[in-house]
Write a protein that holds these residues in place. Structure first.
Motif, PDB file in Angstrom:
ATOM      1  N   VAL A 115       1.028  -1.152  -0.002  1.00  0.00           N
ATOM      2  CA  VAL A 115      -0.001  -0.258   0.483  1.00  0.00           C
ATOM      3  C   VAL A 115       0.943   1.215   0.003  1.00  0.00           C
ATOM      4  O   VAL A 115       1.988   1.528   0.746  1.00  0.00           O
ATOM      5  CB  VAL A 115      -1.199   0.055   1.131  1.00  0.00           C
ATOM      6  CG1 VAL A 115      -1.750   1.274   1.328  1.00  0.00           C
ATOM      7  CG2 VAL A 115      -1.573  -1.267   1.746  1.00  0.00           C
ATOM      8  N   VAL A 116       0.894   2.259  -1.072  1.00  0.00           N
ATOM      9  CA  VAL A 116       1.649   2.726  -1.413  1.00  0.00           C
ATOM     10  C   VAL A 116       0.629   4.564  -0.997  1.00  0.00           C
ATOM     11  O   VAL A 116       1.289   5.939  -0.967  1.00  0.00           O
ATOM     12  CB  VAL A 116       2.247   3.333  -2.323  1.00  0.00           C
ATOM     13  CG1 VAL A 116       2.896   2.132  -2.864  1.00  0.00           C
ATOM     14  CG2 VAL A 116       0.707   3.272  -3.807  1.00  0.00           C
ATOM     15  N   GLY A 117      -0.559   4.708  -0.715  1.00  0.00           N
ATOM     16  CA  GLY A 117      -1.208   6.071  -0.461  1.00  0.00           C
ATOM     17  C   GLY A 117      -3.107   4.908  -0.421  1.00  0.00           C
ATOM     18  O   GLY A 117      -3.066   4.332  -0.418  1.00  0.00           O
ATOM     19  N   PRO A 118      -3.651   6.540   0.366  1.00  0.00           N
ATOM     20  CA  PRO A 118      -5.315   6.513   0.079  1.00  0.00           C
ATOM     21  C   PRO A 118      -5.755   4.865  -0.270  1.00  0.00           C
ATOM     22  O   PRO A 118      -5.727   5.382  -1.740  1.00  0.00           O
ATOM     23  CB  PRO A 118      -5.551   6.862   0.807  1.00  0.00           C
ATOM     24  CG  PRO A 118      -4.618   8.069   1.044  1.00  0.00           C
ATOM     25  CD  PRO A 118      -3.367   7.556   0.098  1.00  0.00           C
ATOM     26  N   ARG A 119      -6.086   3.456  -0.220  1.00  0.00           N
ATOM     27  CA  ARG A 119      -5.764   3.083  -0.518  1.00  0.00           C
ATOM     28  C   ARG A 119      -5.881   2.156  -2.116  1.00  0.00           C
ATOM     29  O   ARG A 119      -6.451   2.055  -3.011  1.00  0.00           O
ATOM     30  CB  ARG A 119      -7.662   2.795  -0.350  1.00  0.00           C
ATOM     31  CG  ARG A 119      -8.964   2.530   0.429  1.00  0.00           C
ATOM     32  CD  ARG A 119      -9.957   2.442  -0.070  1.00  0.00           C
ATOM     33  NE  ARG A 119     -11.084   3.796  -0.030  1.00  0.00           N
ATOM     34  CZ  ARG A 119     -11.349   3.125  -1.787  1.00  0.00           C
ATOM     35  NH1 ARG A 119     -11.318   2.409  -2.285  1.00  0.00           N
ATOM     36  NH2 ARG A 119     -12.079   4.022  -1.844  1.00  0.00           N
TER      37      ARG A 119
END
Length: 648
Positions: A115-119
């Protein structure tokens, strides 16, 4: 040797290199090894100069000296000592890594993602190459052994490719949205995220890196400080782009594709995707691998920026990556139109401008000639001429604009502001018009800004360069509404983009205006975009297109502080180049990198010389009045946590 089965069912044999670690150790001892990647948009000479200092400074940062005045302890060879929180931070980082499970005939095949960002999940294109494929996949978090060695049940999340799906086979990357809740109702937010930093300099050759992965679809594992960055010779691997990919020695297996490669600060430096084979002398020679390869995070950002205005999904990915860093994308343009746009008005009659003198170079106690500022661009053939064939400055009430001949937006605007005589112009009108004094080819109109005029996924706002209120001053009876109307010309507009909006441009302008108004002072403000050759293209199928869209803007404010004293301040808002400059200034001076919280800070104040370097304009007339440039420090660019941090 080891055998493995590919997702296509083929049996392959892989020779595992045993000497890679010693090769990397030798690389660490070599003093002439430097990073191969240069910052986007910088010259090779500048990149080489940065590289010359990067290795020893980064190395010094990674190997702090330990004081032992009594001499009771000694480090034998290279120190392996790390802060105890290294393990805790690694455990926290590992939570965001998942196993990707895809159904297949007779079972399943596996990969890794994180995961690298919101969702937002990142993996390889060869793991997930199509939205249909992603819709069948599960992202399993927590598939690992607990502290007692008990294997925990994975928590499965579905992917949402209909929401976001962006892939590139060239870079071997895929971004895809994840559902907010697992099949059991557990929130994805529980597993955290690994923010991606667009800056370079997060790792140097010979430095240790760690890889968190699901090799062979097995429970989560880590290759911790068992891998070092390696420098490959371009002659040995001529087909590999060393600016895009980074190489390292490590243990990975099928199923490790899509794993994060992390430095000792647990920052993601690359996306692991494959091993690099040694060129074969003979066709039947056994396949040998000389290194593992990952996609540089800085290269991923550069690629996404190049596609931001061509592919809507690229822009959506960047929005979420920026949100993860606290750099919220710009949702509105300063003094821009929101909602439905009115039709363009006809150009004003040329007689309107006969008594308008425009920007006054003698408005302050020190003369600042506008023609001297853009003289280098004029000599380079970059200034658009007016229809009369004699001049280049479009004069409006209290301000002037000079247009970039090739880019068709303002090269520079200059406005005089009298804080003691400001008058509010009343209700605002949002209609725009072209200026009849300059050819239409140098001033994009409604066909550029209105979404229905083209198939592009992005709609730009008409962003004022000279803001609406700036020229609205004068004596009683002055036609203030006409002064405000002047700012609604396309020659005073540039497209506002969603980028690394390090500062709220509107608040900065409000601050500058308030500085003049509340103190009843005079102010001259110069503004414009920063044009770079690698700015992304937009509007291929629009009339007059395509255009290259500037991603950064600059502003220089010159304030009359006393009757004889003036002061100047320079600001830049825009994308990664300036976050990178600040990051490197701190890291490579031996200090710790900026934290995510520090990255959230709202902007930078820089020097006039920095603006000159980026724009090619000449502000030598006011360079000596630069409030930031006169500070006796080596780093003259600083964050603006609050507008009170502005030095002027």
């Amino acid at each position: 040797m080891r055998d493995f089965v590919t997702r296509q069912g083929e049996i392959r044999r892989e020779v595992v290199p045993t000497q890679s670690k010693s090769l990397a150790a030798a690389a660490l001892r070599a003093r002439d090894l430097m990073p191969v990647a240069s910052a986007p948009g910088r010259s090779a000479q500048r990149a080489e100069a940065q590289a010359d200092r990067r290795f020893p400074m980064r190395k010094a940062f990674l190997e702090p000296k330990i004081s032992d005045p009594n001499g009771f302890e000694r480090v034998i060879g290279t120190s392996n000592l790390l802060s105890i929180n290294f393990l805790d931070r690694g455990r926290r980082a590992a939570a965001a890594v998942c196993r990707i499970k895809a159904p297949a005939d007779g079972g399943a095949w596996y990969g890794t993602g994180f995961v690298v960002g919101p969702r937002l999940l990142l993996t390889n294109n060869h793991v997930l190459s199509t939205p249909d494929e992603a819709s069948q996949v599960e992202a399993e978090f927590g598939y690992e052994h607990d502290l007692d060695g008990v294997l925990m049940e994975p928590i499965a999340f579905n992917l949402s490719p209909h929401e976001i799906f962006y892939t590139s086979s060239e870079l071997d990357i895929t971004f895809v949205a994840v559902t907010p809740l697992s099949q059991e109702g557990i929130p994805l937010a529980r597993y955290g995220r690994l923010p991606l930093l667009p800056v370079t300099g997060k790792v140097v050759h010979g430095e240790w890196v760690s890889i968190i992965q699901h090799p062979g679809g097995e429970p989560k594992q880590i290759a911790i400080q068992a891998s070092q960055i390696m420098a490959l010779d371009q002659a040995d691997v001529p087909e590999v782009d060393l600016d895009t990919f980074i190489h390292y020695s490590s243990d990975t297996e099928p199923g490790s594709s899509g794993a994060p490669v992390m430095n000792d600060q647990w920052q993601v430096v690359a996306l692991h995707h494959k091993a690099v084979p040694k060129p074969q002398d003979k066709k039947d020679d056994p396949l040998e691998f000389i290194a593992n390869e990952g996609v540089r995070i800085s290269a991923i950002f550069k690629h996404l920026e190049s596609q931001r205005f061509c592919q809507a999904q690229a822009g959506r990915v960047l929005d979420r990556l920026e949100m993860s860093l606290g750099l919220a994308p710009m949702r509105r343009a300063v003094d821009s139109d929101e909602g439905l746009l009115e039709a363009d008005r006809r150009p004003l009659p040329l007689s309107r401008w006969t008594q308008v003198s425009g920007y006054d170079p003698n408005f302050l106690s020190h003369c600042i000639d506008l023609d001297a500022i853009y003289a280098p661009a004029l000599a380079g053939g970059l200034v658009a001429p007016l229809r009369d064939g004699l001049s280049h400055e479009l004069a409006y009430h209290h301000f002037s604009a000079v247009i970039h001949k090739e880019r068709k937006f303002p090269l520079v605007t200059a406005v005089n502001i009298d804080g003691a005589r400001l008058i509010h112009p009343g209700p605002r009108k949002s209609t725009w018009r072209r200026d009849g004094r300059i050819a239409d080819e140098y001033q994009p109109g409604g066909e550029f800004y209105e979404k229905e005029r083209g198939s592009d996924p992005v709609q730009f706002s008409r962003g004022h360069q000279v803001r609406l209120l700036d020229p609205c001053w004068g004596d009683d009876g002055a036609d203030i509404r006409a002064y405000a109307e002047d700012t609604f010309h396309y020659t005073n507009a540039a497209p506002q983009v969603q980028g690394y909006n390090d500062i709220d441009w509107g608040n900065l302008e409000d601050y500058v205006l308030e500085k003049a108004q509340t103190a009843n002072k005079r102010l001259s403000v110069f503004t414009g975009p920063i044009y770079r050759p690698d700015d992304p293209l937009y509007g291929q199928d629009r009339e007059g297109g395509p255009w290259r869209i500037p991603l950064s803007f600059w502003k220089i404010a010159v304030l009359q502080k006393t009757q004889t004293q003036i002061a100047a301040a320079a600001f830049i808002v825009g994308q990664v180049q300036y976050v990178q400059a600040l990051y490197e200034a701190k890291v490579f001076s031996g200090l710790k990198p900026y934290t995510v919280d520090e990255m959230r800070q709202r902007g930078i104040q820089t020097t006039i010389e920095a603006v000159e370097r980026e724009t090619g304009l000449d502000f030598s007339a006011i360079r000596r009045f630069d409030a930031q440039g006169s500070l006796e420090v080596t780093r003259r660019t600083h964050w603006l946590r609050d507008l009170r941090d502005v030095v002027i």
